[in-house]
Design an enzyme around this catalytic site. Structure first.
Site, PDB file in Angstrom:
ATOM      1  N   HIS A  38      -5.826   1.968  -4.101  1.00  0.00           N
ATOM      2  CA  HIS A  38      -4.767   1.582  -3.267  1.00  0.00           C
ATOM      3  C   HIS A  38      -4.238   0.346  -3.729  1.00  0.00           C
ATOM      4  CE1 HIS A  38      -7.631  -1.309  -1.140  1.00  0.00           C
ATOM      5  NE2 HIS A  38      -8.442  -0.809  -2.067  1.00  0.00           N
TER       6      HIS A  38
ATOM      7  N   HIS B 243      -2.698   1.242   6.734  1.00  0.00           N
ATOM      8  CA  HIS B 243      -3.030   1.159   5.278  1.00  0.00           C
ATOM      9  C   HIS B 243      -3.361   2.514   4.595  1.00  0.00           C
ATOM     10  CE1 HIS B 243      -4.070  -1.023   1.652  1.00  0.00           C
ATOM     11  NE2 HIS B 243      -5.228  -0.367   1.456  1.00  0.00           N
TER      12      HIS B 243
ATOM     13  N   CYS C  66       0.865  -1.059  -0.120  1.00  0.00           N
ATOM     14  CA  CYS C  66      -0.067  -0.086  -0.006  1.00  0.00           C
ATOM     15  C   CYS C  66       0.916   1.370   0.134  1.00  0.00           C
ATOM     16  CB  CYS C  66      -1.079  -0.023   1.267  1.00  0.00           C
ATOM     17  SG  CYS C  66      -0.185   0.253   2.642  1.00  0.00           S
TER      18      CYS C  66
END
Length: 185
Positions: free
Chosen positions: A171, A159, A108
């Site tokens: 993402h 994240h 990420c």
């Protein structure tokens, strides 16, 4: 410093073959990835000859590179949120790779760091460190290009993605690079 003295080329395509001659054999098992920067030895029509670390040269199609007069200019121009999002979208479907920060796979924060770097912005490497950069905004105040953070497996930001507008973000998650929505419907 000596290696990067003079003109350089940034690989702009997702992948570029490094050949031993124009239309020759590929030098490496893998291709040069977007974001790689190498010194320019010379330009020959449709080809750019790049110097390789440790010696040697590679021919790369000129259409795959962006040339700069110096290394300092490569990531100096901030190109805006639209360019960040455009670069991010070209990786839709690329598999997740823990620790990945190239077009062979992203985690990420490697994904956000990479797409921002290509467009002149410096982000730290990990989601929790990226969270500490910039200013906080509410979900209602998000604008395209803002980073969005999530608490997943541990307390705090673990994240990160890029807000692209209309309640959507892009993402690199467990399913790879994807666009998801904050809107449950």
């Amino acid at each position: 410093d000596q290696f990067f003295k003079g003109p350089v080329a940034l690989i702009r395509s997702k992948m570029a073959a490094a050949l031993d001659a124009p239309d020759g054999k590929q030098i490496f098992d893998k291709r040069l990835v977007q974001g790689s920067v190498l010194p320019v030895s010379e330009a020959k029509g449709d080809w750019v000859v790049l110097d390789l670390p440790g010696g040697g040269k590679a021919y790369v199609k000129a259409a795959h590179v962006e040339e700069y007069e110096s290394m300092d200019q490569v990531f100096a121009q901030q190109k805006g949120a639209g360019a960040v999002i455009e670069d991010a979208k070209q990786y839709l479907g690329l598999p997740y790779l823990w620790g990945g920060c190239t077009s062979y796979g992203f985690d990420c924060s490697g994904f956000t760091q990479f797409t921002f770097k290509l467009n002149g912005y410096h982000l730290r490497r990990d989601a929790d460190l990226q969270y500490m950069q910039g200013d906080s905004v509410t979900q209602a105040d998000l604008v395209p290009g803002d980073l969005v953070f999530f608490q997943t497996y541990r307390e705090g930001a673990s994240h990160v993605g890029i807000y692209i507008g209309d309640s959507q973000f892009i993402h690199s998650g467990s399913g790879g690079v994807a666009i998801n929505s904050f809107d449950p419907s």
